[in-house]
Design an enzyme around this catalytic site. Structure first.
Site, PDB file in Angstrom:
ATOM      1  N   CYS A  78       0.829  -1.216   0.000  1.00 20.99           N
ATOM      2  CA  CYS A  78       0.000   0.000   0.000  1.00 20.99           C
ATOM      3  C   CYS A  78       0.863   1.265   0.000  1.00 20.99           C
ATOM      4  O   CYS A  78       1.476   1.563  -1.018  1.00 20.99           O
ATOM      5  CB  CYS A  78      -0.981  -0.054   1.156  1.00 20.99           C
ATOM      6  SG  CYS A  78      -2.445   0.916   0.858  1.00 20.99           S
ATOM      7  N   HIS A 165      -3.326  -4.961   1.704  1.00 17.71           N
ATOM      8  CA  HIS A 165      -2.601  -5.275   2.935  1.00 17.71           C
ATOM      9  C   HIS A 165      -2.647  -6.782   3.193  1.00 17.71           C
ATOM     10  O   HIS A 165      -3.542  -7.252   3.911  1.00 17.71           O
ATOM     11  CB  HIS A 165      -3.254  -4.577   4.136  1.00 17.71           C
ATOM     12  CG  HIS A 165      -2.961  -3.121   4.229  1.00 17.71           C
ATOM     13  ND1 HIS A 165      -2.025  -2.592   5.088  1.00 17.71           N
ATOM     14  CD2 HIS A 165      -3.481  -2.060   3.567  1.00 17.71           C
ATOM     15  CE1 HIS A 165      -1.978  -1.281   4.950  1.00 17.71           C
ATOM     16  NE2 HIS A 165      -2.858  -0.929   4.039  1.00 17.71           N
ATOM     17  N   GLU A 167      -0.805  -8.527   5.099  1.00 18.64           N
ATOM     18  CA  GLU A 167      -0.410  -8.849   6.478  1.00 18.64           C
ATOM     19  C   GLU A 167      -1.605  -8.952   7.435  1.00 18.64           C
ATOM     20  O   GLU A 167      -1.469  -9.462   8.534  1.00 18.64           O
ATOM     21  CB  GLU A 167       0.615  -7.822   6.985  1.00 18.64           C
ATOM     22  CG  GLU A 167       0.068  -6.443   7.363  1.00 18.64           C
ATOM     23  CD  GLU A 167      -0.233  -5.525   6.183  1.00 18.64           C
ATOM     24  OE1 GLU A 167      -0.106  -5.976   5.027  1.00 18.64           O
ATOM     25  OE2 GLU A 167      -0.617  -4.372   6.422  1.00 18.64           O
TER      26      GLU A 167
HETATM   27  N1  GLN Z   1      -3.683   6.341   1.176  1.00 20.74           N
HETATM   28  C1  GLN Z   1      -2.367   6.056   1.676  1.00 20.74           C
HETATM   29  C2  GLN Z   1      -1.317   6.875   0.926  1.00 20.74           C
HETATM   30  O1  GLN Z   1      -1.600   7.455  -0.074  1.00 20.74           O
HETATM   31  C3  GLN Z   1      -2.056   4.571   1.593  1.00 20.74           C
HETATM   32  C4  GLN Z   1      -3.009   3.795   2.448  1.00 20.74           C
HETATM   33  C5  GLN Z   1      -2.446   2.569   3.054  1.00 20.74           C
HETATM   34  O2  GLN Z   1      -1.222   2.370   3.106  1.00 20.74           O
HETATM   35  N2  GLN Z   1      -3.311   1.749   3.574  1.00 20.74           N
HETATM   36  O3  GLN Z   1      -0.211   6.902   1.357  1.00 20.74           O
END
Ligand code: GLN
Length: 184
Positions: A78, A165, A167
């Site tokens: 992410c 995610h 994890e």
């Molecule tokens: N929206 C976050 C970003 O732009 C990422 C979200 C996440 O890591 N769950 O950094």
């Protein structure tokens, strides 16, 4: 020994997964932690702008970037995927080590978070998307998973990213990282 970048975000969940797999890990919180011997690094989810700013403030940005460029096995989830991407559509500063283009918050903000199951490298796994980015272009690398045609996991040499995610619900992607990238 896996280093987990622990400046902000969902890093502890990665440690739990590695603990359960009996893989040793440590938290990377400051510049000197980057000198510890590690066979791979995990960049967790969180807020990519905050993690990027902390990396700069703590003088860790360039040293971490160098290690990844020099082949350190790296797994970004992410926000971690945003940090590794060479092109971030809104111009968020990134380590820019992986030849992909990514768009932040591509499914909207909190309301756009969702859970699904889909195929990752021929295995159906649970995927949690939390204010997830979207990989809009893979310049180099292998696409390992898509959800409704959206690219959600890519491997390029020593680097692996997921926009979800893993994890939170599965150890499958960590095992993939350990088996195919760390021990290659
Ligand atoms: N929206 C976050 C970003 O732009 C990422 C979200 C996440 O890591 N769950 O950094």
């Amino acid at each position: 020994m896996i280093g987990i970048l622990a400046l902000q975000g969902a890093f502890i969940e990665h440690k739990y997964i590695l603990d359960n797999l009996s893989v040793e890990s440590f938290e990377i919180r400051k510049l000197s932690d980057l000198n510890k011997k590690m066979s791979g690094v995990i960049l967790p989810g969180g807020e990519s702008t905050t993690i990027g700013k902390l990396l700069l403030d703590l003088n860790m940005f360039i040293p971490l970037q160098d290690k990844i460029k020099n082949g350190l096995p790296s797994f970004g989830t992410c926000a971690g995927a945003i940090l590794l991407a060479k092109y971030v559509e809104d111009g968020t500063p990134s380590l820019a080590t992986m030849d992909i283009k990514i768009k932040r918050n591509a499914y909207g903000r909190q309301l756009g978070s969702f859970f699904t199951k889909d195929k990752f490298d021929d295995e159906i796994i649970p995927m949690s998307f939390i204010r997830a980015p979207l990989i809009t272009e893979v310049v180099a690398g292998n696409i390992l998973a898509t959800v409704n045609d959206d690219i959600v996991a890519v491997k390029q040499n020593n680097q692996l990213v997921t926009t979800f995610h893993p994890e939170l619900k599965t150890d499958f992607v960590h095992k993939y990282f350990l088996n195919t990238i760390v021990q290659r």
